[in-house]
Structures are given as structure tokens and as C-alpha cells.
Motif scaffolding. Structure first.
Motif, PDB file in Angstrom:
ATOM      1  N   ASP A  99      -0.474  44.530   5.994  1.00  0.00           N
ATOM      2  CA  ASP A  99       0.320  44.876   4.817  1.00  0.00           C
ATOM      3  C   ASP A  99      -0.205  46.192   4.266  1.00  0.00           C
ATOM      4  O   ASP A  99      -1.318  46.607   4.566  1.00  0.00           O
ATOM      5  N   ARG A 101       0.160  48.944   0.675  1.00  0.00           N
ATOM      6  CA  ARG A 101       0.677  49.233  -0.657  1.00  0.00           C
ATOM      7  C   ARG A 101       1.657  50.403  -0.570  1.00  0.00           C
ATOM      8  O   ARG A 101       1.421  51.361   0.171  1.00  0.00           O
ATOM      9  N   HIS A 171      -2.786  33.453  -0.551  1.00  0.00           N
ATOM     10  CA  HIS A 171      -1.887  34.407   0.102  1.00  0.00           C
ATOM     11  C   HIS A 171      -2.579  35.065   1.286  1.00  0.00           C
ATOM     12  O   HIS A 171      -3.811  35.137   1.359  1.00  0.00           O
ATOM     13  N   SER A 174       0.804  40.355   2.301  1.00  0.00           N
ATOM     14  CA  SER A 174       1.378  40.360   0.948  1.00  0.00           C
ATOM     15  C   SER A 174       2.397  39.239   0.818  1.00  0.00           C
ATOM     16  O   SER A 174       3.446  39.376   0.187  1.00  0.00           O
ATOM     17  N   PHE A 176       2.804  35.981  -0.865  1.00  0.00           N
ATOM     18  CA  PHE A 176       2.206  35.252  -1.982  1.00  0.00           C
ATOM     19  C   PHE A 176       2.902  33.909  -2.204  1.00  0.00           C
ATOM     20  O   PHE A 176       4.111  33.791  -1.985  1.00  0.00           O
ATOM     21  N   ARG A 179       6.550  33.087  -4.147  1.00  0.00           N
ATOM     22  CA  ARG A 179       7.370  34.270  -3.982  1.00  0.00           C
ATOM     23  C   ARG A 179       8.198  34.064  -2.715  1.00  0.00           C
ATOM     24  O   ARG A 179       8.020  33.100  -1.987  1.00  0.00           O
ATOM     25  N   TRP A 181       8.095  34.685   0.281  1.00  0.00           N
ATOM     26  CA  TRP A 181       7.371  35.118   1.471  1.00  0.00           C
ATOM     27  C   TRP A 181       8.017  34.640   2.767  1.00  0.00           C
ATOM     28  O   TRP A 181       7.705  35.146   3.842  1.00  0.00           O
ATOM     29  N   VAL A 192       8.018  43.840  -0.219  1.00  0.00           N
ATOM     30  CA  VAL A 192       7.751  42.913  -1.320  1.00  0.00           C
ATOM     31  C   VAL A 192       7.869  43.716  -2.610  1.00  0.00           C
ATOM     32  O   VAL A 192       7.192  44.736  -2.771  1.00  0.00           O
ATOM     33  N   SER A 195       5.093  41.715  -6.243  1.00  0.00           N
ATOM     34  CA  SER A 195       3.723  41.267  -6.029  1.00  0.00           C
ATOM     35  C   SER A 195       3.088  40.864  -7.354  1.00  0.00           C
ATOM     36  O   SER A 195       3.206  41.581  -8.350  1.00  0.00           O
ATOM     37  N   ARG A 202       5.099  46.505  -1.999  1.00  0.00           N
ATOM     38  CA  ARG A 202       4.258  46.567  -0.807  1.00  0.00           C
ATOM     39  C   ARG A 202       5.124  46.391   0.434  1.00  0.00           C
ATOM     40  O   ARG A 202       6.242  45.885   0.351  1.00  0.00           O
ATOM     41  N   THR A 204       4.910  44.455   4.146  1.00  0.00           N
ATOM     42  CA  THR A 204       4.114  43.396   4.764  1.00  0.00           C
ATOM     43  C   THR A 204       4.755  42.908   6.048  1.00  0.00           C
ATOM     44  O   THR A 204       5.984  42.962   6.203  1.00  0.00           O
TER      45      THR A 204
END
Length: 256
Positions: A99, A101, A171, A174, A176, A179, A181, A192, A195, A202, A204
């Protein structure tokens, strides 16, 4: 000296060295849990597992080995430890991050900032590996969904070895809890946008991509991760880390 066979992966031949692991009969491959006495020992065990995975894939005839790295304290320590191994066959290794940022590549908050620094400092060692950075925001191309599709197109068919840090909430990458995912399970990567820890946006890999990996190495270091480790061992389906298994093997290295 690079000798993954001698070092082993810290797991021995037992399916669960901690002795309190869940039944993983429904999971693919071998599932192991290693309790390390210190964070440094956990990093060393995970590093050996990566090197062993590289060696085994090359011994099986692979031309190149695909490795997924992770950020965070323990993940960055593993990357630095890999940089200290000068004589591994790094020229046959491709590196990605599970993942990233959604910040520019020159931002020190990027997960891959550590890898770029390590590769720079070890040009004759891990610097010979090929790092595949995730896309970055740029003028005229600032859509993370577009970037996620570009990332998916650049990913390998599967990771030979994928390192994932386990967060205090369970998690991985990324992905989580509570969420989306599990969104678009056919996609190998996605953006994502919500976050629970900064930054909000992010890129991922998906759980589908994680579960295609040959070997997954989960790392949970520190007391803050103890509850997540217990949840994974208990098979709590609400924790993304519980689902992060490799086709051939899964190793959970923890300090609790």
C-alpha cells in the motif's frame, strides 16, 4: 552472508510454535505463528523469511522473484535489514509496496521512501533490485482511482513473498476493519478514500491480490498489537489480517 537455508525462517517444522494458534484447515498452505522475544528478533525472523522465499523461488527455476514490502516501524526495519544483506541475488528481485499513501514521491511520508533510501545506500546490494513505486499525484493526473488502475496494471500476477504489518485494529496494507476493504474483489488494487488514519487517501492491493501471494509474512510488533494477534489466532473474521493468507504458507511473527 546470505544463507537463507541456514538461517531458516524462524518457524521450524511445527505449524504453530506458539501453541495457541487457530485451526487453519480451511486456509491454503501452511500457517505458522512465531512469538519473538523482542522486536529486534521479530524483525530478524521476518527478514529471514523473506530471504528464504527469494532463495526457494530461484531454486525452483524462477527467472525473477516478486516481493511486496510494507511501511510502518517494523516494516521499515525489515527493509533496512534486507539492505544489510549484500550477497543476496538482488539483481533478480522486483520490489513493490502493498500500500502507499497518496502523496508525491518526494514526500518523506511515502512508505517507499525507506526503500528508496536503502537502495541508494546499498548500490552493490539491494540497490540492484528493481523498485516499482506506486503512482503519485501529479498535475493533470490527480485521480487516485486512475492511479489505482495503473498500479494494478504494474503489479505482478502474484507476489512470491508479501510482507504485511498488522495494525492495532487488525488492518493489513490499507484494508481497515469496518471499511470497504472487500470492495471490488476482482481488482488487484484500488483507492482508499476514508482511511481512519492520515492521510485519508491511499492506494492498496486488494485482499484478492494478497491471497494469491505464494508466501505471506504478517508482522505484529509491540503491546499495541497484542489484541489484534489474539483476534487473528481466534479466527475473528472482522479482522482483515485474519484473511491475509498465502497460497503456500503464512507466517505470523509477533511479540505477544
Amino acid at each position: 552472508m546470505y544463507d537463507a537455508q541456514q538461517a531458516g525462517d524462524g518457524t521450524g517444522d511445527r505449524a504453530d510454535q506458539a501453541g495457541d494458534g487457530p485451526s487453519r484447515d480451511a486456509s491454503p498452505g501452511i500457517w505458522r505463528h512465531l512469538v519473538a522475544p523482542t522486536p529486534e528478533a521479530a524483525v530478524a525472523a521476518a527478514t529471514r523469511a523473506v530471504l528464504l522465499g527469494v532463495r526457494d523461488r530461484l531454486a525452483a527455476g524462477a527467472d525473477r522473484v516478486t516481493v511486496g514490502l510494507t511501511g510502518g516501524g517494523a516494516g521499515s526495519a525489515i527493509t533496512r535489514a534486507l539492505g544489510d544483506v549484500a550477497d543476496a541475488p538482488w539483481d533478480r528481485v522486483d520490489l513493490w509496496y502493498g500500500d502507499e499513501r497518496w502523496v508525491r514521491v518526494d514526500d518523506p511520508e511515502r512508505n517507499d521512501a525507506v526503500a528508496r533510501d536503502v537502495l541508494r545506500r546499498h548500490p552493490d546490494g539491494i540497490g540492484r533490485a528493481r523498485l516499482h513505486p506506486a503512482p503519485q499525484p501529479a498535475a493533470g493526473s490527480n485521480d487516485p482511482d486512475v492511479a489505482a488502475r495503473a498500479l494494478a496494471a504494474d503489479l505482478p500476477d502474484r507476489f512470491d513473498v508479501l510482507v504485511l504489518g498488522v495494525g492495532p485494529d487488525g488492518h493489513v496494507a490499507s484494508l481497515f476493519p469496518d471499511r470497504a476493504w472487500a470492495v471490488d474483489p476482482a481488482a488487484d488494487a484500488f483507492a482508499v478514500r476514508d482511511s481512519p488514519k492520515p492521510p485519508l487517501v491511499r492506494l492498496t492491493v486488494s485482499m484478492a491480490m494478497i491471497r494469491r501471494s505464494r508466501r505471506v509474512v504478517l508482522v505484529a510488533v509491540g503491546a499495541a498489537k497484542a489484541a489484534a494477534v489474539r483476534g487473528v489466532l481466534a479466527g475473528d473474521p472482522a479482522l482483515p489480517a485474519m484473511h491475509a493468507t498465502g497460497v503456500e504458507s503464512t507466517l505470523l511473527v509477533s511479540t505477544a
